[in-house]
Design an enzyme around this catalytic site. Structure first.
Site, PDB file in Angstrom:
ATOM      1  N   VAL A   1       0.996  -1.025   0.178  1.00  0.00           N
ATOM      2  CA  VAL A   1       0.014  -0.324   0.012  1.00  0.00           C
ATOM      3  C   VAL A   1       1.136   0.836   0.074  1.00  0.00           C
ATOM      4  CG1 VAL A   1      -1.563   1.117   1.697  1.00  0.00           C
ATOM      5  CG2 VAL A   1      -1.913  -1.282   0.932  1.00  0.00           C
TER       6      VAL A   1
ATOM      7  N   GLU B   1       5.770 -15.581   2.489  1.00  0.00           N
ATOM      8  CA  GLU B   1       7.055 -14.927   2.867  1.00  0.00           C
ATOM      9  C   GLU B   1       6.694 -13.678   3.776  1.00  0.00           C
ATOM     10  OE1 GLU B   1       9.314 -16.605   0.309  1.00  0.00           O
ATOM     11  OE2 GLU B   1       8.722 -18.555   0.944  1.00  0.00           O
TER      12      GLU B   1
ATOM     13  N   ASN C   1       9.036  -6.877  10.068  1.00  0.00           N
ATOM     14  CA  ASN C   1       7.891  -6.305   9.381  1.00  0.00           C
ATOM     15  C   ASN C   1       7.042  -6.207  10.381  1.00  0.00           C
ATOM     16  OD1 ASN C   1       5.878  -5.103   7.836  1.00  0.00           O
ATOM     17  ND2 ASN C   1       6.893  -5.908   6.183  1.00  0.00           N
TER      18      ASN C   1
ATOM     19  N   TYR D   1      -1.530 -10.300   8.633  1.00  0.00           N
ATOM     20  CA  TYR D   1      -2.029 -12.140   8.840  1.00  0.00           C
ATOM     21  C   TYR D   1      -1.350 -12.152   9.426  1.00  0.00           C
ATOM     22  CZ  TYR D   1       1.307 -10.035   4.316  1.00  0.00           C
ATOM     23  OH  TYR D   1       1.555  -9.461   2.676  1.00  0.00           O
TER      24      TYR D   1
HETATM   25  C1  LIG Z   1       1.720  -4.672   5.181  1.00  0.00           C
HETATM   26  C2  LIG Z   1       0.586  -3.191   4.735  1.00  0.00           C
HETATM   27  C3  LIG Z   1       0.293  -3.596   3.204  1.00  0.00           C
HETATM   28  C4  LIG Z   1      -0.622  -2.913   5.398  1.00  0.00           C
HETATM   29  O1  LIG Z   1      -1.372  -2.362   4.615  1.00  0.00           O
HETATM   30  P1  LIG Z   1      -2.263  -1.279   5.640  1.00  0.00           P
HETATM   31  O2  LIG Z   1      -3.394  -0.635   4.396  1.00  0.00           O
HETATM   32  O3  LIG Z   1      -1.649  -0.504   6.051  1.00  0.00           O
HETATM   33  O4  LIG Z   1      -3.089  -1.946   6.587  1.00  0.00           O
HETATM   34  P2  LIG Z   1      -4.685  -2.213   6.716  1.00  0.00           P
HETATM   35  O5  LIG Z   1      -4.211  -0.709   7.112  1.00  0.00           O
HETATM   36  O6  LIG Z   1      -5.548  -3.077   6.300  1.00  0.00           O
HETATM   37  O7  LIG Z   1      -4.267  -2.639   8.217  1.00  0.00           O
HETATM   38  C5  LIG Z   1      -4.623  -3.918   8.565  1.00  0.00           C
HETATM   39  C6  LIG Z   1      -3.953  -4.703  10.240  1.00  0.00           C
HETATM   40  O8  LIG Z   1      -2.772  -4.645  10.016  1.00  0.00           O
HETATM   41  C7  LIG Z   1      -2.210  -4.055  11.286  1.00  0.00           C
HETATM   42  N1  LIG Z   1      -1.519  -2.978  10.607  1.00  0.00           N
HETATM   43  C8  LIG Z   1      -1.297  -2.372  10.132  1.00  0.00           C
HETATM   44  N2  LIG Z   1      -0.166  -1.500   9.909  1.00  0.00           N
HETATM   45  C9  LIG Z   1       0.006  -2.200  11.097  1.00  0.00           C
HETATM   46  C10 LIG Z   1       1.242  -0.869  11.897  1.00  0.00           C
HETATM   47  N3  LIG Z   1       1.942   0.054  11.407  1.00  0.00           N
HETATM   48  N4  LIG Z   1       1.351  -1.573  13.620  1.00  0.00           N
HETATM   49  C11 LIG Z   1       0.605  -2.855  13.385  1.00  0.00           C
HETATM   50  N5  LIG Z   1      -0.181  -3.382  12.965  1.00  0.00           N
HETATM   51  C12 LIG Z   1      -0.678  -3.077  11.682  1.00  0.00           C
HETATM   52  C13 LIG Z   1      -3.446  -4.167  12.130  1.00  0.00           C
HETATM   53  O9  LIG Z   1      -3.470  -5.055  12.953  1.00  0.00           O
HETATM   54  C14 LIG Z   1      -4.308  -3.579  11.177  1.00  0.00           C
HETATM   55  O10 LIG Z   1      -5.893  -3.691  11.568  1.00  0.00           O
HETATM   56  P3  LIG Z   1      -5.933  -2.821  12.868  1.00  0.00           P
HETATM   57  O11 LIG Z   1      -6.438  -1.722  11.887  1.00  0.00           O
HETATM   58  O12 LIG Z   1      -7.465  -3.204  12.899  1.00  0.00           O
HETATM   59  O13 LIG Z   1      -5.504  -2.564  14.175  1.00  0.00           O
HETATM   60  C15 LIG Z   1       1.400  -2.305   4.465  1.00  0.00           C
HETATM   61  O14 LIG Z   1       1.916  -1.167   5.721  1.00  0.00           O
HETATM   62  C16 LIG Z   1       2.829  -2.062   3.515  1.00  0.00           C
HETATM   63  O15 LIG Z   1       2.275  -2.205   2.390  1.00  0.00           O
HETATM   64  N6  LIG Z   1       4.034  -2.449   3.925  1.00  0.00           N
HETATM   65  C17 LIG Z   1       4.877  -2.210   2.970  1.00  0.00           C
HETATM   66  C18 LIG Z   1       5.067  -3.564   2.431  1.00  0.00           C
HETATM   67  C19 LIG Z   1       5.228  -4.909   2.897  1.00  0.00           C
HETATM   68  O16 LIG Z   1       6.067  -4.805   3.998  1.00  0.00           O
HETATM   69  N7  LIG Z   1       4.076  -5.870   2.400  1.00  0.00           N
HETATM   70  C20 LIG Z   1       3.945  -6.958   2.913  1.00  0.00           C
HETATM   71  C21 LIG Z   1       4.700  -7.732   2.505  1.00  0.00           C
HETATM   72  S1  LIG Z   1       5.327  -9.405   3.363  1.00  0.00           S
END
Ligand SMILES: CC(C)(COP(=O)(O)OP(=O)(O)OC[C@H]1O[C@@H](n2cnc3c(N)ncnc32)[C@H](O)[C@@H]1OP(=O)(O)O)[C@@H](O)C(=O)NCCC(=O)NCCS
Length: 97
Positions: free
Chosen positions: A22, A54, A59, A66
């Site tokens: 995202v 993975e 992270n 997940y």
């Molecule tokens: C991982 C990623 C895809 C999450 O996307 P996002 O749109 O921010 O996540 P959401 O807003 O849908 O959050 C869903 C849940 O994820 C968890 N979460 C998201 N961001 C978080 C943070 N910074 N710290 C802890 N938990 C987090 C929470 O459980 C959250 O649920 P909640 O809001 O009810 O507490 C995003 O941080 C990202 O793109 N990261 C960089 C790329 C990456 O690491 N991808 C994964 C590779 S395996």
């Protein structure tokens, strides 16, 4: 504007999430969860019974996502990812579909 993307492969009843991302300005708004759920429904539609992925051990955001979405830890790939000073483990996760 592209807010995020995911890459999924499906073959022989198994699916693999290769990437989920995202854009930084839009994180924490539920887009990652929505994308993940969409990719799970896509995998099911293509007859996958299980989804593997993975994630870097460090992270925390992705691992939390997940976990709340029902993934279980299967194991670790030691030193799988390169990082600034050395290597980092990958955590292998899976979820039944
Ligand atoms: C991982 C990623 C895809 C999450 O996307 P996002 O749109 O921010 O996540 P959401 O807003 O849908 O959050 C869903 C849940 O994820 C968890 N979460 C998201 N961001 C978080 C943070 N910074 N710290 C802890 N938990 C987090 C929470 O459980 C959250 O649920 P909640 O809001 O009810 O507490 C995003 O941080 C990202 O793109 N990261 C960089 C790329 C990456 O690491 N991808 C994964 C590779 S395996």
């Amino acid at each position: 504007m592209i807010e995020g993307y995911g890459i999924l492969t499906v073959a022989a009843g198994e699916s693999h999430l290769l990437n989920l991302c995202v854009r930084p300005e839009s994180r924490g708004e539920g887009i990652g969860r929505k994308l993940l759920r969409f990719l799970i429904s896509l995998a099911r539609r293509h007859d996958a019974d299980i989804l593997f992925l993975e994630v870097r051990a460090s992270n925390a955001a992705a691992r939390a996502l997940y976990q709340v979405e029902g993934f279980n830890e299967l194991g670790t790939r030691k030193d799988y990812y390169p990082q600034a000073n050395g290597r980092e483990d990958a955590i292998i996760l899976a979820r039944s579909l």
